[in-house]
Motif scaffolding. Structure first.
Motif, PDB file in Angstrom:
ATOM      1  N   THR A 102       0.831  -1.211   0.000  1.00 54.52           N
ATOM      2  CA  THR A 102       0.000   0.000   0.000  1.00 54.52           C
ATOM      3  C   THR A 102       0.861   1.255   0.000  1.00 54.52           C
ATOM      4  O   THR A 102       0.519   2.247  -0.632  1.00 54.52           O
ATOM      5  N   PHE A 195     -11.365  -3.665   2.650  1.00 54.08           N
ATOM      6  CA  PHE A 195     -10.018  -3.168   2.403  1.00 54.08           C
ATOM      7  C   PHE A 195     -10.006  -1.644   2.345  1.00 54.08           C
ATOM      8  O   PHE A 195      -9.097  -1.001   2.860  1.00 54.08           O
ATOM      9  N   THR A 346       3.895 -16.614   5.536  1.00 50.41           N
ATOM     10  CA  THR A 346       3.112 -17.367   4.560  1.00 50.41           C
ATOM     11  C   THR A 346       2.912 -18.809   5.023  1.00 50.41           C
ATOM     12  O   THR A 346       1.807 -19.352   4.944  1.00 50.41           O
ATOM     13  N   GLN A 417       1.638 -10.702  10.726  1.00 59.56           N
ATOM     14  CA  GLN A 417       1.303 -10.660   9.300  1.00 59.56           C
ATOM     15  C   GLN A 417       0.459 -11.861   8.903  1.00 59.56           C
ATOM     16  O   GLN A 417      -0.442 -11.755   8.062  1.00 59.56           O
ATOM     17  N   ALA A 421      -3.048 -12.022   6.892  1.00 58.81           N
ATOM     18  CA  ALA A 421      -3.230 -12.753   5.634  1.00 58.81           C
ATOM     19  C   ALA A 421      -4.247 -13.880   5.749  1.00 58.81           C
ATOM     20  O   ALA A 421      -4.839 -14.303   4.763  1.00 58.81           O
ATOM     21  N   LEU A 424      -7.736 -13.880   4.038  1.00 59.91           N
ATOM     22  CA  LEU A 424      -7.612 -13.927   2.581  1.00 59.91           C
ATOM     23  C   LEU A 424      -7.429 -15.360   2.106  1.00 59.91           C
ATOM     24  O   LEU A 424      -8.036 -15.815   1.132  1.00 59.91           O
ATOM     25  N   PHE A 473      -0.772 -14.897  -2.711  1.00 59.50           N
ATOM     26  CA  PHE A 473      -1.426 -13.748  -2.091  1.00 59.50           C
ATOM     27  C   PHE A 473      -0.892 -13.510  -0.685  1.00 59.50           C
ATOM     28  O   PHE A 473      -0.572 -12.379  -0.308  1.00 59.50           O
ATOM     29  N   VAL A 477       0.834 -10.193   0.595  1.00 60.74           N
ATOM     30  CA  VAL A 477       0.297  -9.432   1.720  1.00 60.74           C
ATOM     31  C   VAL A 477       1.391  -9.214   2.756  1.00 60.74           C
ATOM     32  O   VAL A 477       1.571  -8.118   3.274  1.00 60.74           O
ATOM     33  N   SER A 478       2.127 -10.278   3.016  1.00 65.17           N
ATOM     34  CA  SER A 478       3.177 -10.182   4.016  1.00 65.17           C
ATOM     35  C   SER A 478       4.272  -9.201   3.582  1.00 65.17           C
ATOM     36  O   SER A 478       4.726  -8.367   4.366  1.00 65.17           O
ATOM     37  N   GLU A 481       2.746  -5.707   4.018  1.00 64.97           N
ATOM     38  CA  GLU A 481       2.036  -5.328   5.244  1.00 64.97           C
ATOM     39  C   GLU A 481       2.744  -4.167   5.929  1.00 64.97           C
ATOM     40  O   GLU A 481       3.953  -4.179   6.120  1.00 64.97           O
ATOM     41  N   THR A 526       7.473  -8.696  -5.660  1.00 65.01           N
ATOM     42  CA  THR A 526       6.151  -9.293  -5.460  1.00 65.01           C
ATOM     43  C   THR A 526       5.539  -9.712  -6.783  1.00 65.01           C
ATOM     44  O   THR A 526       4.958 -10.791  -6.897  1.00 65.01           O
TER      45      THR A 526
END
Lengths: 544, 337
Positions: A102, A195, A346, A417, A421, A424, A473, A477-478, A481, A526
């Motif tokens: 983000t 989100f 993960t 994290q 995740a 999701l 994913f 995300v991790s 984050e 990523t």
């Protein structure tokens, strides 16, 4: 019985690493001097600033969700139902924003919209429109991915039957296609809304002082004003609203979710027709919309003074004196931190997520069991609704004493994290597991297959692709984050997003340039990982 | 003292929340026999089958096989096989993969698997289909593959859940005959659950009729067929008309049965129980007449009886609106107790 035993592990983990920290944080706000005193905390809800924040959170998220659907559905249609050139590249490309951290997205939009930037003439810098645009940019992938998987497998003969009965393309869409897609659309819309409503990194980098969402407000109250009571009140409010939303989404979903008949036909793609013009142009618009900020980011990172060069990239390893003097660690080291953390997070998220998904996709025999499973399903969605900031701060204040003194543990950040995740992963796997006709498993079982064997021979062949997607994913995300990690990462071991935010917050064109370069690197990592997952997915299709 | 070989279901009850799906059912089936459980949809017959398979848990009662109580024995260790209405072939495995599934699960050698799969595909009439994928098969072919898959390891008990209902009529009849032959040849003990009495008659040699969770009648095919316990069972078995009281007595008398004249006489008639005959004891007016390849089917308003079905030879001169005389053939009727 079996169900209960399976549920124990994930519930225990969730209890210790989610409920406990959040409760600790909330408790800190509501209990003062050893007594329960919510009145002081609730006072925050009467402040006019709070009203403004709440209102902004609500309307910006709603608008962003609607725009995301409006752009995303035509795009999904074009990418998953039409035989258009370059569609697999485009599919991968659309996913890119979602895996971008983000903070990176925020930086990209700022670069694009800043008065001296390529789109500076639009005067959108620091406006609500910029925030909403960034939200749409970020969430487009959620819609395309969630709906696309279902749409791709939808038997076109049902639409053909409707057309043969005299339905116009629009009527076919409205009466056959959309109802069939409804579960995926509702699911993706609720995720997008969540989100948006809990967006942190985006709003923090783009909103400045003018715009704040509940999430950034909690951050501000906690870190700047040390007003834990107000922060706790907002956290609880957020939790309540999100729980309500998740419940509403669950009700809609369970009413619609049923075993989907997969298409027997080999390909559901068809060539584009003239009637697809509107969809194709919307899709093109969406792709351009995705490409622009990314291009701005890359171009910006190559800009050195008035010329071009790789100087910002060279500065990342910290060998160039001067430019990184202020940074505790070079960016390259932050990248390897991020990588290690992401692998741990993960693994954790996938182990827990698979357990939970297998559990909640079961069909309960009795009403009590069904209700229990539904509650379980909802409970594991909670991390979606709780401010990552609350979670991160909660970790700090509850996991700091024996027997759980994790302050210096390298697992602190991965665990936090993984909690972020987890929903999701569960949401990616559960619908697929539910779409398998339970009689398939029963047939296998009656033929002598043990439960483990059933899982391997009936579920796995269907679920292994979503499994890979979920792994990708979770990893993304991790890597990206920021909310919880910004609290938990130790200064000497920051992750990439933390470091990028630090660079952005510093004055100086060099720092900003390095932030752009670091963003590009993180984005690239990523995207490459997601690309590999995607490649793997396509490459071995039909091997089972 | 359950010493019998075969299946023994005693006082079985399955309850979902408050609804009772299977209500105190007792059944037995000797090995080598085929039992049809016949009943309308929602009567609990599929649940009974699933309880025998071990997929549903019994709320009360026992299921024994060869004298051994199966409580606590999980589905995959019961040595049964279940075949569903729509086959439920594994879509990601080839036909050979599907048929050989149970063999692979039991770790049989590859060569043994190959031999057995070929043998089974021959048995169900699909030689050379091994490499095909399920999605490329027709409905009938899929059911044949499902049958081959279920038979692969010679299950102690084959459980068939409406195996032919999804097929069209011609195919169903052909496959029913094949199924009967295959089961007989292999000496398979089987339970067939169906709502279609023709399917039951074509495949099974014993029958249990279920209604609202209970078994209301069971016995050999001919026992059940000749003496249905009540009118509802008779209708379900395919009797065209069930008469009670006066009309029943009239028909019985016309058929030469020495009725004892009590008021609750009940008789179930097949269509061919009433036949046009110039010297018949009953008289009625023809309401409908429809020629079929073998007989002319009639709908007749019979004096003292009411509207019933009847038949006439193709040479008989019947037309709508005319009166006819009818004789009663009680071998084509069942007097209900």
């Amino acid at each position: 019985m079996g169900t209960a035993a399976l549920a124990v592990v994930p519930l225990a983990v969730l209890g210790v690493f989610f409920v406990l920290p959040v409760a600790g944080m909330v408790g800190r706000g509501f209990w003062t001097d050893g007594g329960f005193d919510p009145s002081a905390s609730l006072e925050v809800l009467t402040r006019s600033r709070t009203h403004r924040v709440l209102w902004f959170t609500l309307w910006s998220s709603t608008v962003a969700t609607l725009v995301t659907l409006a752009l995303g559905l035509p795009l999904t249609f074009v990418l998953y139902r039409l035989r258009v050139p370059g569609r697999s590249a485009a599919r991968a490309f659309v996913l890119m924003p979602f895996v971008l951290p983000t903070v990176v997205v925020g930086v990209a939009f700022r670069t694009l919209l800043t008065p001296s930037g390529p789109l500076g003439f639009l005067h959108l810098d620091g406006t609500a429109a910029a925030i909403i645009a960034a939200m749409v940019f970020f969430n487009l992938a959620v819609v395309v991915r969630t709906v696309g998987v279902l749409w791709e497998n939808l038997d076109p003969r049902r639409e053909q039957a409707a057309a043969a009965l005299g339905a116009s393309p629009w009527q076919v869409l409205r009466t056959v296609t959309l109802p069939a897609l409804a579960p995926a659309i509702v699911a993706s819309a609720s995720i997008v809304f969540l989100f948006c409503a809990t967006a942190f990194g985006l709003v923090l980098t783009l909103g400045g002082l003018r715009y704040a969402t509940v999430e950034t407000e909690i951050y501000l109250l906690t870190t700047q004003f040390l007003d834990l009571r107000a922060a706790a009140a907002l956290s609880v409010l957020q939790l309540l609203v999100v729980t309500g939303l998740l419940y509403a989404a669950h009700v809609t979903r369970s009413r619609r979710e049923h075993a989907v008949e997969r298409a027997d036909v080999r390909s559901t793609l068809r060539p584009a027709r003239r009637t697809d013009l509107a969809a194709v142009s919307t899709a093109a618009l969406a792709l351009a919309f995705v490409a622009t900020p990314i291009a701005a980011l890359v171009v910006g990172s190559l800009r050195v003074g008035d010329g071009w060069g790789l100087d910002h990239y060279r500065a990342l390893d910290g060998h160039e004196a001067g430019s990184t003097a202020a940074l505790l660690v070079p960016v390259t080291e932050a990248l390897s931190n991020s990588w290690r953390v992401a692998v741990d997070a993960t693994t954790l998220a996938m182990v827990l997520g698979c357990l939970v998904a297998v559990l909640v996709s079961r069909r309960g025999r009795s009403r009590a069991e069904r209700r229990g499973l539904a509650v379980l399903d909802g409970v594991f969605m909670l991390p979606l609704g709780v401010s990552a900031v609350t979670l991160g701060f909660g970790f700090l204040i509850t996991l700091d004493r024996p027997p759980l003194d994790l302050r210096t543990s390298p697992l602190l950040v991965p665990i936090a994290q993984a909690m972020v995740a987890l929903p999701l992963v569960v949401r990616t796997l559960t619908p697929v597991l539910r779409s398998i006709d339970p009689r398939q498993r029963e047939a296998a079982e009656s033929l002598g297959a043990s439960p483990w064997r059933v899982l391997r021979t009936v579920d796995l062949p269907v679920v292994w692709r979503p499994l890979l997607a979920a792994t990708g994913f979770a990893f993304a995300v991790s890597l990206g984050e920021f909310g919880a990690t910004s609290f938990l990462a130790r200064p000497e071991a920051p992750t990439m997003p933390v470091l990028i935010y630090e660079l952005v917050s510093r004055p100086g064109a060099d720092n900003y340039g390095m932030a752009l370069a670091a963003s590009v690197v993180l984005g690239l990592v990523t995207v490459v990982i997601m690309g590999l997952v995607e490649r793997l997915r396509l490459g071995t299709a039909g091997a089972f | 003292m359950p010493t019998s070989r075969g299946l023994e279901v005693r006082d079985a009850t399955v309850r979902f929340d408050r609804a009772v799906a299977v209500d105190d059912v007792t059944l037995s089936l000797d090995s080598g026999h085929v039992l049809a459980v016949l009943g309308p949809s929602g009567c609990g017959k599929s649940t009974l089958l699933r309880a025998i398979a071990g997929i549903e848990e019994l709320t009360a009662g026992t299921v024994c096989f060869d004298g051994r109580d199966l409580a606590g024995v999980p589905t995959h260790k019961r040595g049964f096989a279940l075949m569903f209405q729509d086959g439920q072939l594994f879509p990601h495995q080839s036909v050979a993969g599907n048929v050989g599934y149970a063999l692979r699960v039991r770790g049989r050698s590859r060569s043994e698997q190959r031999v057995r799969v070929d043998e089974l595909l021959d048995l169900v009439g699909l030689p050379g289909y091994g490499e095909r994928m399920p999605a490329t098969l027709s409905g009938g072919e899929r059911q044949r593959v499902a049958l081959a898959r279920a038979l692969a390891v010679r299950p102690r008990l084959l459980l068939l859940d409406e195996p032919l209902s999804a097929l069209d009529r011609g195919l169903r009849e052909r496959l029913a005959a094949d199924l009967r032959g295959i089961l007989a040849e292999a000496g398979t003990t089987a339970i067939l659950v169906t709502h279609d009495q023709e399917e039951a008659f074509a495949v099974a040699d014993r029958m249990a009729v279920m209604r609202a969770g209970r078994v209301v009648q069971s016995g050999s095919l001919s026992e059940v067929w000749r003496a249905p316990v009540d009118g509802e069972v008779a209708s379900f078995l395919g009797y065209a008309t069930v008469l009670r009281g006066g009309p029943a007595r009239t028909v019985l008398a016309a058929g030469g049965a020495h009725g004892d004249g009590n008021g609750d006489a009940e008789v179930a008639l097949r269509r061919s129980a009433l036949r046009c005959a110039d010297d018949g004891p009953l008289r009625g007016r023809v309401l409908e007449a429809r020629a079929t390849p073998e007989v002319t089917r009639l709908r007749v308003d019979v004096d003292g009886v009411g509207e019933v079905d009847a038949v006439a030879g193709q040479d008989a001169d019947v037309s709508v609106g005319h009166d006819v005389r009818l004789m009663v053939d009680l071998t084509r009727a069942a007097v209900l107790s």
